[in-house]
Design a protein around this motif. Structure first.
Motif, short mmCIF file in Angstrom:
data_model
loop_
_atom_site.label_atom_id
_atom_site.label_comp_id
_atom_site.label_asym_id
_atom_site.label_seq_id
_atom_site.Cartn_x
_atom_site.Cartn_y
_atom_site.Cartn_z
N THR A 134 -50.53 -17.55 13.94
CA THR A 134 -49.38 -17.76 13.07
C THR A 134 -48.63 -16.46 12.80
O THR A 134 -49.24 -15.40 12.62
CB THR A 134 -49.83 -18.38 11.74
OG1 THR A 134 -50.47 -19.62 12.00
CG2 THR A 134 -48.66 -18.61 10.80
N SER A 179 -46.17 -23.99 13.32
CA SER A 179 -46.40 -25.10 14.25
C SER A 179 -45.78 -24.83 15.61
O SER A 179 -46.29 -25.27 16.64
CB SER A 179 -45.81 -26.39 13.66
OG SER A 179 -46.47 -26.72 12.45
N ARG A 228 -59.61 -28.53 15.63
CA ARG A 228 -59.27 -29.74 14.87
C ARG A 228 -60.48 -30.63 14.70
O ARG A 228 -60.72 -31.20 13.62
CB ARG A 228 -58.14 -30.50 15.59
CG ARG A 228 -56.81 -29.81 15.48
CD ARG A 228 -55.80 -30.30 16.50
NE ARG A 228 -54.55 -29.55 16.35
CZ ARG A 228 -53.64 -29.40 17.28
NH1 ARG A 228 -53.81 -29.96 18.47
NH2 ARG A 228 -52.55 -28.70 17.05
N SER A 270 -59.03 -35.15 7.13
CA SER A 270 -58.41 -34.29 6.12
C SER A 270 -57.74 -35.11 5.03
O SER A 270 -57.79 -34.75 3.84
CB SER A 270 -57.40 -33.33 6.76
OG SER A 270 -56.34 -34.03 7.38
N ARG A 309 -54.98 -30.19 5.58
CA ARG A 309 -53.86 -30.91 6.17
C ARG A 309 -52.84 -29.95 6.80
O ARG A 309 -51.88 -30.39 7.45
CB ARG A 309 -53.19 -31.77 5.10
CG ARG A 309 -54.00 -33.01 4.77
CD ARG A 309 -53.69 -33.59 3.40
NE ARG A 309 -52.28 -33.87 3.23
CZ ARG A 309 -51.72 -34.11 2.04
NH1 ARG A 309 -52.45 -34.09 0.93
NH2 ARG A 309 -50.44 -34.37 1.96
N ILE A 310 -53.04 -28.66 6.61
CA ILE A 310 -52.15 -27.63 7.17
C ILE A 310 -52.85 -26.88 8.30
O ILE A 310 -52.23 -26.59 9.34
CB ILE A 310 -51.72 -26.65 6.06
CG1 ILE A 310 -50.96 -27.40 4.96
CG2 ILE A 310 -50.87 -25.51 6.63
CD1 ILE A 310 -50.67 -26.58 3.71
N THR A 327 -50.34 -28.77 11.45
CA THR A 327 -50.16 -29.67 10.31
C THR A 327 -50.39 -31.12 10.74
O THR A 327 -50.30 -31.46 11.92
CB THR A 327 -48.73 -29.56 9.74
OG1 THR A 327 -47.81 -30.04 10.72
CG2 THR A 327 -48.39 -28.14 9.36
N ASN A 328 -50.68 -31.96 9.77
CA ASN A 328 -50.88 -33.37 10.10
C ASN A 328 -49.63 -34.01 10.67
O ASN A 328 -49.70 -34.96 11.47
CB ASN A 328 -51.37 -34.13 8.87
CG ASN A 328 -52.83 -33.87 8.58
OD1 ASN A 328 -53.44 -32.97 9.16
ND2 ASN A 328 -53.42 -34.66 7.70
N GLU A 329 -48.47 -33.50 10.27
CA GLU A 329 -47.22 -34.02 10.84
C GLU A 329 -47.15 -33.71 12.33
O GLU A 329 -46.80 -34.59 13.15
CB GLU A 329 -46.02 -33.42 10.11
CG GLU A 329 -45.81 -33.94 8.69
CD GLU A 329 -46.82 -33.38 7.70
OE1 GLU A 329 -47.05 -34.03 6.66
OE2 GLU A 329 -47.42 -32.31 7.97
#
Length: 600
Positions: A152, A158, A267, A367, A403-404, A408-410
């Motif tokens: 990062t 992401s 993950r 998560s 969740r990050i 991210t979960n998105e």
């Protein structure tokens, strides 16, 4: 290690188009005595050494964390994923998953270990040269060296390939000059070895092993975080940092292969850690509910509190079923890989990548389940849940980062259907054929086939699973027909399809485990308890599928076409309702009696 029997063709996403058999899944009931002994060793280490010093670890006592890391190395915990040839144990993924779950109650220390053993060490295990492996892995296995993973940046999270850190080869070809920065690096305060991503000549995304003390490399101050306060999180800075050329990891321009393959296993291991957190939250909540008296009786006797414990236990059972099923699939995929060969690590990474889709599914489900479970745990504790003296408060804060982490979960939701579609377009899955067959079946006004007429404890859940698969193929097929490859831009639809796939994998994993348990049940194992949890989750999944599918269809069709598709959806999801209240009462009774998570 636990083995599956006669597993079918390998490859992720097959659960959408094929029905697996109970003997094809690994479950916790399959653990060997050796695996259980390893878990007991880790559990004893956590209870004896780590937990009594938890408050000091939370104050960021680096020396204590490093001391315990080395103790973890002594019992083999740090070398579980490292081949024996380099001082590790070379364990199968089912075993290392169990270790990650068992370590979870160590809280921030568990995160430090996970970052070291997973994303910090595995890039060298999978992509290092023989010389690099010999140089670093034996010391990483003992904890003499501690690793960190550095992807990062301030301007790229992401979007990993948007990294701006650069690497330029010196004129003599002996070194690379790194310039740039990294952000939110776990273990940065005490790590010795850093896996750093940079673009060679500003273009070619690549990976490097950077050692602490390197000229031009510096580490910033600790971040002040909402949770996981006992883990070190710092930025890194590179100003003409001089990196020997032989510390390039893999090939120039191939850094994405390392980053994305490592994230797959990261993950999956994160899901295992979340599972351990769920079990701890249930134990804390059930114990508190039994001890807390209101209106002259324990609050665990109140139906609304019992219902919370039942739902918490059910989601944990489902997550556990998914996690170990996936571990078994990965082990099966790795069974044909010879890690001793020169390209053994790369082949192992590719074998794990076969199940990248399932790794993302595990990460998202676990998560979010953990977040919901610790939230309910705080609610059960009432005002005490808001007080730092009670560990549930800590679990609530610590859980949010999951969740990050690791994408991210998105982002993971977008990856799940995209990966499935790519496999289908490559001919690795008969997805399109199955969707077309379903369309023909749906045009037939006769009753839909594949309804199980038997009356077994799991027959209703089996029927729901079959209907959910058809619903996904119907709705997903319409979405692909309308948008084609442009579907990836319709992120809300893609996310809904991902949620459908998550529920499919979750329900099937729990159902297969329950059927396997029923086939081999003993006095110590209760298939009816598992069947109750499967029935409860199936009912909830069917409700979600109906609401989700109606919303997607409304965005795909209009007028008469929409009414037609909604009528088909109604046919697919027509079931007699289940008495969920009775299921919850039976599930909760076991959790309350044992004051812990009860799987069987």
């Amino acid at each position: 290690m636990a083995q599956t029997q006669g597993n079918p063709v390998r490859g992720g996403g097959r659960f959408v188009v094929e029905d697996a058999k109970p003997e094809h899944v690994v479950t916790p009931e399959d653990f060997t005595e050796e695996q259980l002994m390893l878990a007991d060793t880790v559990r004893a280490f956590v209870e004896r050494d780590v937990k009594p010093r938890d408050a000091d670890i939370e104050k960021l006592d680096y020396s204590l964390t490093v001391q315990f890391m080395r103790k973890a190395g002594e019992i083999g915990l740090l070398g579980a994923d490292i081949p024996e040839a380099y001082g590790g144990l070379g364990l199968d993924k089912t075993s290392t998953t169990l270790l990650a779950e068992t370590l979870a109650p160590a809280s921030s220390f568990a995160l430090s270990v996970g970052a070291h053993t997973g994303i910090g060490t595995l890039p060298i295990v999978f992509f290092g040269t023989q010389a690099q492996k010999s140089r670093w892995l034996p010391k990483l296995a003992t904890g003499e060296l501690i690793a960190a993973y550095c992807l990062t940046e301030p301007g790229s999270g992401s979007d990993a390939l948007g990294a701006r850190t650069t690497a330029v080869l010196t004129d003599d070809g002996e070194h690379y000059l790194l310039n740039g920065s990294k952000l939110y690096i776990t273990n940065a305060g005490f790590a010795d070895v850093f896996i750093v991503y940079a673009k060679v000549n500003g273009e070619h995304f690549s990976a490097f092993v950077v050692e602490r003390g390197t000229q031009g490399f510096s580490i910033g101050q600790e971040e002040h975080k909402m949770g996981i306060k006992g883990s070190s999180t710092r930025p890194l800075y590179f100003e003409d940092a001089l990196i020997p050329a032989d510390q390039l990891l893999g090939e120039v321009g191939k850094g994405h292969l390392i980053a994305f393959n490592i994230l797959n296993i990261g993950r999956f291991k994160l899901a295992a850690g979340c599972l351990g957190g769920m079990k701890e939250a249930i134990q804390l909540s059930a114990t508190y509910a039994n001890g807390r008296q209101q209106f002259g009786k324990p609050i665990s006797s109140f139906p609304l509190i019992a219902a919370k414990l039942a739902d918490m236990n059910t989601r944990t059972f489902v997550a556990e079923s998914m996690v170990y099923r996936t571990a078994g699939l990965i082990d099966d995929s790795l069974s044909g890989v010879d890690s001793a060969q020169e390209d053994g690590g790369l082949n192992a990474a590719k074998a794990i990548a076969e199940y990248a889709l399932e790794c993302s599914i595990n990460k998202v489900f676990a998560s979010e389940a953990l977040d919901d479970i610790v939230d309910e745990g705080v609610q059960i504790h009432g005002g005490c849940g808001f007080i730092q003296e009670y560990k549930i408060e800590r679990l609530y804060r610590d859980s949010r980062i999951n969740r990050i982490f690791e994408g991210t979960n998105e982002i993971n939701r977008l990856l799940i259907p995209a990966t499935l579609l790519k496999r289908a377009l490559k001919g690795e899955l008969p997805l399109i054929d199955k969707a077309q067959q379903l369309q023909q079946e749906l045009l037939n006004p006769a009753p839909l086939s594949s309804r199980n007429q038997e009356h077994t404890p799991t027959s209703a859940a089996s029927n729901i699973l079959s209907a959910l698969k058809k619903t996904f193929l119907m709705v997903g097929g319409l979405a692909v027909q309308k948008y084609g490859l442009r579907l990836e831009r319709e992120q809300e639809i893609v996310a809904a399809l991902a949620d459908a796939m998550i529920d499919l994998y979750a329900l099937e994993s729990a159902l297969l485990r329950t059927r396997k348990l029923a086939d081999k049940s003993t006095a110590a194992q209760n298939p009816q308890h598992a069947a109750d949890m499967v029935a409860l989750f199936a009912e909830q999944a069917a409700e979600r599928a109906g609401a989700r599918s109606r919303a997607v269809l409304a965005s795909l069709e209009q007028g008469e076409n929409l009414r037609l598709q909604l009528s088909v959806l109604k046919r697919l999801l027509r079931f007699d309702p289940t008495d969920c209240s009775a299921l919850r009462k039976r599930i909760a009774a076991k959790v309350i009696a044992e004051e812990r998570y009860v799987g069987t």
